[in-house]
Structures are given as structure tokens and as C-alpha cells.
Enzyme design. Structure first.
Site, short mmCIF file in Angstrom:
data_model
loop_
_atom_site.label_atom_id
_atom_site.label_comp_id
_atom_site.label_asym_id
_atom_site.label_seq_id
_atom_site.Cartn_x
_atom_site.Cartn_y
_atom_site.Cartn_z
N VAL A 79 0.86 -1.18 0.00
CA VAL A 79 0.00 0.00 0.00
C VAL A 79 0.90 1.23 0.00
CG1 VAL A 79 -1.77 1.25 1.32
CG2 VAL A 79 -1.76 -1.26 1.29
N CYS A 80 0.65 2.16 -0.91
CA CYS A 80 1.46 3.38 -0.97
C CYS A 80 1.29 4.16 0.33
CB CYS A 80 1.04 4.24 -2.15
SG CYS A 80 1.87 5.84 -2.17
N ILE A 81 2.39 4.40 1.00
CA ILE A 81 2.31 4.98 2.34
C ILE A 81 1.80 6.43 2.29
CG2 ILE A 81 4.77 5.61 2.39
CD1 ILE A 81 4.70 4.89 5.40
N ALA A 84 -1.86 6.39 1.60
CA ALA A 84 -2.57 5.82 2.74
C ALA A 84 -2.71 6.84 3.87
CB ALA A 84 -1.85 4.57 3.23
#
Lengths: 132, 119
Positions: A79-81, A84
């Protein structure tokens, strides 16, 4: 011939069909013996990693289905931090870093940067995007 | 090194797609990939000069686009029929080192890259 795929999910579980289509595509990939190099959740797609999504019982719970798929086939799900954190999705590390009252990232997913998308794309035969 | 073409099809501020695409391009540049950026359809609005992004509570995306060259990202393509369909010209754009492509050249561009990242 089996190929290596990177799948990018940019649609939220609610409000668009793209997350469901992406999951069906991933099932089709493993059914046909292709390799999933990585699934990268970006933009609104990060909501698929929330453990708090709770649809009515007679409706599909897409985040739960994603978790099951990822764990069953041992797929790398990133998940792209940045995407997110903007949308209130975080693990316990980010919770303590930003001193928030809760964390909600499902165990099947990990938070990391866009480099993970680029690295997966560079080492795959195909990159397929859902939801843009 | 992989040849990656990022295709950006959305207007700059209504969704996060344009900004997300630029972040992906910058990440690819940082990882020394051979990255190209194609602005097509509503994506051509990203290059228009004098955007008032703070008015809609955003950062000016065109500044990020102009900074791509600083990161060694030189291959920026614009689909010219998308410009023409929106009554835009090369003079409307904030970057002058972009390559304008016809429909045929755009088709050929897709063949030149191994991977497509679509936004």
C-alpha cells in the site's frame, strides 16, 4: 506462456467497480498459472487495506476478500504509504509516529513507497492498472 | 533498467490522478528507469500556464511538471489532437521542451515502451 504481472489498484472498495474487477483479474492470473509480482494499492485503492470496512452482511466485503486472496496465494501486497496516510490508513508504526488513536491496516498488506511500484513494474512482463 | 511510459489522462485538480501520476514519474526517475510521460485527453490541462491551484486548496501541479527536467526526466509528450480539441496551442503550455505528437506518433510511442503505467 506464463508471465509476471504487476497489478495496480486505484479504486476504493465502495463507489467504483475497479477494485472488484482487479480482484477478479488477479484470481484469473493465478488460475492460469501466471505470477503476481506484486499488487500495489495506490490513490483511493488504499481503502481496500482497511480492516474497518464493514458492509451489510449480504454484500461482498472486498477488503476481506483481498486479504484472503493475498494470504491464500502469498502475494506481495503493498500500500502506498503517502496515499494511505492522506486517507487515514495506517499501521501501528505510523500510528505511534503520528500519535494517532488507532491503526487500521489489515495484516495481509504492508505500507511502503512508490519505489515498490516502480521496482515491480521494472521486473514484470505486464503492469495492469485498475481504477484510473 | 526498464522503459516505462506513464500515461496521464486526467485534469489536474478534480481527482488525485494527475498528482499521483507525477509522483510515480518522479519515483521512476529516482530509480533510474527510462521513464516517459504522455499527457493526453484531459491530461493536457495539467500543462496550462497560470493555474490558480491555491484557489481550490491545492499545490500548483504545473510547477511539479516544470521540475521534472531537474530530475533528469526529459521525455514529456503531449497528444496534439487533445490540445486542439480544447482550443489550446503550444503557447498555452508552461513547458516548451515538450514533444507534440500526432495520433500516429502517439501509437508509435506506445510501441517504444515496454511498460505502461496508466493514470
Amino acid at each position: 506462456m506464463p508471465m509476471k504481472y504487476t497489478v495496480v489498484v486505484m479504486g476504493a472498495p465502495e463507489g467504483s467497480q475497479s477494485s472488484r474487477t482487479a480482484l477478479a483479474f488477479c484470481h484469473a492470473l493465478v488460475d492460469q498459472n501466471h505470477t503476481l509480482e506484486r499488487i500495489f494499492f495506490y490513490a483511493d485503492g488504499v481503502h481496500n487495506a482497511s480492516m474497518l470496512v464493514t458492509p451489510p452482511q449480504d454484500e461482498q466485503n472486498l477488503p476481506a476478500d483481498w486479504s484472503n486472496f493475498i494470504q491464500q496465494y502469498d502475494v506481495d501486497a503493498v500500500v502506498c504509504i503517502a496515499a494511505a496516510l492522506r486517507r487515514g490508513i495506517m499501521d501501528t508504526d505510523e500510528q505511534s509516529r503520528y500519535q494517532k488513536s488507532a491503526a487500521n491496516l489489515s495484516a495481509a498488506f504492508s505500507l511502503s513507497g512508490l519505489g515498490q511500484l516502480i521496482a515491480a513494474t521494472a521486473s514484470s512482463d505486464r503492469t495492469i492498472t485498475f481504477g484510473a | 533498467m526498464s522503459r516505462i511510459l506513464c500515461v496521464s489522462r486526467h485534469a489536474p485538480y478534480q481527482t488525485s490522478h494527475a498528482n499521483d501520476a507525477l509522483d510515480a514519474v518522479l519515483a521512476a526517475g529516482a530509480f533510474d528507469q527510462d521513464i516517459g510521460l504522455l499527457l493526453i485527453d484531459e491530461g493536457v490541462w495539467q500543462l496550462v500556464t497560470q493555474q490558480d491551484a491555491p484557489y481550490v486548496g491545492k499545490k500548483d501541479l504545473s510547477k511539479k511538471l516544470c521540475a521534472l527536467a531537474l530530475y533528469g526526466i526529459e521525455n514529456i509528450f503531449v497528444h496534439e489532437p487533445s490540445l486542439q480539441g480544447r482550443l489550446l496551442t503550444r503557447d498555452s503550455l508552461c513547458l516548451d521542451n515538450v514533444q507534440l505528437l500526432t495520433n500516429k506518433e502517439t501509437r508509435q510511442l506506445f510501441d517504444q515502451y515496454e511498460q505502461i503505467l496508466s493514470f
